[in-house]
Every structure is written in structure tokens, then in C-alpha cells.
Scaffold this motif. Structure first.
Motif, PDB file in Angstrom:
ATOM      1  N   VAL A 101      10.434  36.608 -58.154  1.00 14.65           N
ATOM      2  CA  VAL A 101      11.590  36.001 -57.505  1.00 14.65           C
ATOM      3  C   VAL A 101      11.221  34.653 -56.890  1.00 14.65           C
ATOM      4  O   VAL A 101      11.953  33.665 -57.031  1.00 14.65           O
ATOM      5  CB  VAL A 101      12.154  36.948 -56.424  1.00 14.65           C
ATOM      6  N   ASP A 133      10.830  31.189 -59.000  1.00 13.85           N
ATOM      7  CA  ASP A 133      11.974  30.526 -59.610  1.00 13.85           C
ATOM      8  C   ASP A 133      12.255  29.218 -58.877  1.00 13.85           C
ATOM      9  O   ASP A 133      12.067  29.109 -57.653  1.00 13.85           O
ATOM     10  CB  ASP A 133      13.192  31.439 -59.543  1.00 13.85           C
ATOM     11  N   ALA A 180      14.622  29.599 -55.998  1.00 13.11           N
ATOM     12  CA  ALA A 180      14.348  30.705 -55.084  1.00 13.11           C
ATOM     13  C   ALA A 180      14.622  30.284 -53.639  1.00 13.11           C
ATOM     14  O   ALA A 180      14.314  29.158 -53.245  1.00 13.11           O
ATOM     15  CB  ALA A 180      12.892  31.146 -55.219  1.00 13.11           C
TER      16      ALA A 180
END
Length: 310
Positions: A225, A228, A231
Motif C-alpha cells: 500500500v 503506491d 499512497a
């Protein structure tokens, strides 16, 4: 050795002037780092324990990751593993956690490697939630860990490990973690983080008895996560905290306990000195401390004496 994401940079030191650990003496002086995870026992689940203040005032150094641990006894026979731990981050102090361990009057307290592994897994689960991961599978994985996953992860490892088999198991565990992260995060986020289909999951081994497979998988889920481009900041912070936690605990764990020694105030007179300095100190010497039965590894325990003048 735990691998680290190149984009994650931990602060090189703790600065007293910017944290609640500031002391009256030399508040602008930076703290030196000690290796490993520091666990400080505290009677209160709120605030900084006196043993830590005493330690800072005299040692002028601190572990990068610290757990302030409070033991509480409840009026019931047994506390289930899922309900045992309460965990929260200390506001304003990175990588500091306050943990309350609750026990019933029939529970046996053992603060050895299995307990520390459970604490680490619980903190990692909280960091998963901080990173934005949600889902029934995540919660079920965590509950399974607390109900026996720690022992299972340690007991199913053969005595003579095949390097190729160990590498294959690690790769399979990493792939499973990434797969679970994909199920809990938006599909477009996972697709963008994986690029051309090459796995973002790096090889991680865990020789430490304090690090379970659940903790390693949680780290990889957070990493998927956090890496990214879109994020949230909370995911990046969760990744930095997770990596710092697993790296320090894989090094070593040090337990700190405070023990107060009373000393009579000479200005209070002869009778006061006799009662406090002789009778009270004699009883204090033979007093039994509950923590003596908590199976704390003696080789990893540091007892800090503090003199209190009465």
C-alpha cells in the motif's frame, strides 16, 4: 536480516526539544541510539514511567523503538489471548508504544519470546489499520495468530532446514501477503504498485523468535500500500514504523524494571531515621515482587535502582 525500502528514511536521532521526553537538564541535546527493542515496565498505562526518566537522566540514550508495558489483573479467571493486549502509539514520539497486558487470576504470566511475538504482531496489526488496510481476512489472520499462530509458526520449522525449501516458503508467504493486500486495497492501487507484474515483495528471513510469519506478512501488506505513488501519508508512516519495529526486535530485546530504595531524611530526627532507615528498609528487602514470577529472561533484563528520600 530484514530488508528495507529505499524510499523509507528513519530519523537519525530523537531530539528532546521536539518530544515529550524533554528533560530539564540540557533539553536541546540529542539522544544517542541504543540497539534493539527497549521494554520499560510501568505501573501506569499513561505517561512516561519514572524508570525511563531516571534512565534518560543518567544514560542520556534511548532505544529507537520502545514499548512501555503495564500489567493489569482483572477479577476473572482467564483472559483470552485476543482480549489480552491493548496497544496505542505515544503521541508526538515516533516508534514509542504503550501496551497494557491484562491477565486473570488463573492466568500464568510468561513474558518470554512468545509474549513479545504476540505484542509485535498486535502492533503490526494496528499499523495495518493505520495504513488503510481493512477486511475480514485481515482480522481473521490476526485472531488466528493470537490463538496459536505464534507457537505454530515456531514449532513447524524443521531442525535441519533446507535453504532452497526455506527460500521457497519465504517466497510463498510473501506472495500470500501481497495477495491479501490486493484483496483489501483498491485494485487500481495494487496494479500501479506492481508495475509490469514484477513482485514488489523482497526476500525477508526471520531468525528472531520474536518475529512471526504474521508480522512479516503484515509488513509486506503495508509495503504494498505504502509504495503506491498515491499512497496517503499515514501509509508511509505506518511502513516506516513497521520496518523500524521489526528491525530492532530482530536485533535484541531488553527489559527494564525499576526498583525504588528508600532513604531516611536525616533532618526528620532519630526516630524517623530508625523507622524508615531500619525497619522499613528491612521489610523492603524481603518483600516479594510479582514480576519475579513473570518469566522475564534474566539475560535480557536490566534492573534500575532509584533512591527515594522519605
Amino acid at each position: 536480516q530484514l530488508s528495507r525500502a529505499s524510499s523509507t528514511v528513519r530519523p537519525p536521532k530523537l531530539e528532546r526539544c521536539k518530544t515529550s521526553l524533554a528533560l530539564m537538564a540540557q533539553p536541546d541535546k540529542a539522544l544517542s541510539h541504543l540497539t534493539g527493542l527497549g521494554i520499560f515496565y510501568s505501573d501506569s498505562p499513561v505517561g512516561i514511567p519514572p524508570v525511563m526518566t531516571h534512565f534518560l537522566r543518567n544514560i542520556d540514550a534511548m532505544h529507537e523503538v520502545v514499548i512501555i508495558l503495564t500489567v493489569r489483573f482483572l477479577p476473572m479467571p482467564v483472559i483470552t489471548p485476543v482480549e489480552r493486549l491493548l496497544v496505542r502509539s505515544v503521541d508526538g514520539v515516533p516508534n514509542f508504544y504503550q501496551v497494557v497486558a491484562r491477565y486473570g487470576y488463573q492466568d500464568k504470566i510468561d513474558h518470554g519470546p512468545s509474549f513479545i511475538s504476540m505484542v509485535i504482531s498486535t502492533i503490526l496489526h494496528k499499523l495495518e489499520l493505520k495504513a488503510g488496510l481493512r477486511g475480514a481476512g485481515l482480522e481473521n489472520d490476526y485472531i488466528h495468530e493470537l490463538e496459536g499462530g505464534v507457537e505454530a509458526a515456531q514449532d513447524d520449522k524443521p531442525e535441519d532446514d533446507d535453504p532452497d525449501e526455506e527460500e521457497g516458503n519465504a517466497a510463498a508467504a510473501a506472495a500470500a501477503a501481497a495477495s491479501m493486500a490486493a484483496a483489501m486495497a483498491p485494485s487500481e492501487l495494487y496494479a500501479s504498485s506492481m508495475g509490469d507484474g514484477a513482485s514488489m515483495v523482497s526476500h525477508i528471513s526471520h531468525p528472531s523468535p520474536y518475529v512471526s510469519r504474521f508480522a512479516l506478512n503484515a509488513l509486506e501488506r503495508i509495503r504494498v500500500v505504502a509504495q503506491d505513488v498515491d499512497a496517503p501519508e499515514s501509509a508511509t508512516e505506518a511502513l516506516a514504523m513497521a520496518e523500524a519495529l521489526l528491525e530492532t526486535v530482530a536485533d535484541k530485546v531488553v527489559y527494564y524494571q525499576g526498583r525504588a530504595f528508600t532513604r531516611a531524611n536525616e533532618s526528620e530526627g532519630i526516630m524517623h531515621s530508625f523507622v524508615v532507615g531500619t525497619l522499613y528498609r528491612s521489610l523492603e528487602t524481603i518483600a516479594y515482587n510479582d514480576s519475579e514470577a513473570w518469566s522475564i529472561p534474566l539475560d535480557n533484563m536490566v534492573e534500575l535502582g532509584m533512591a527515594l528520600e522519605i
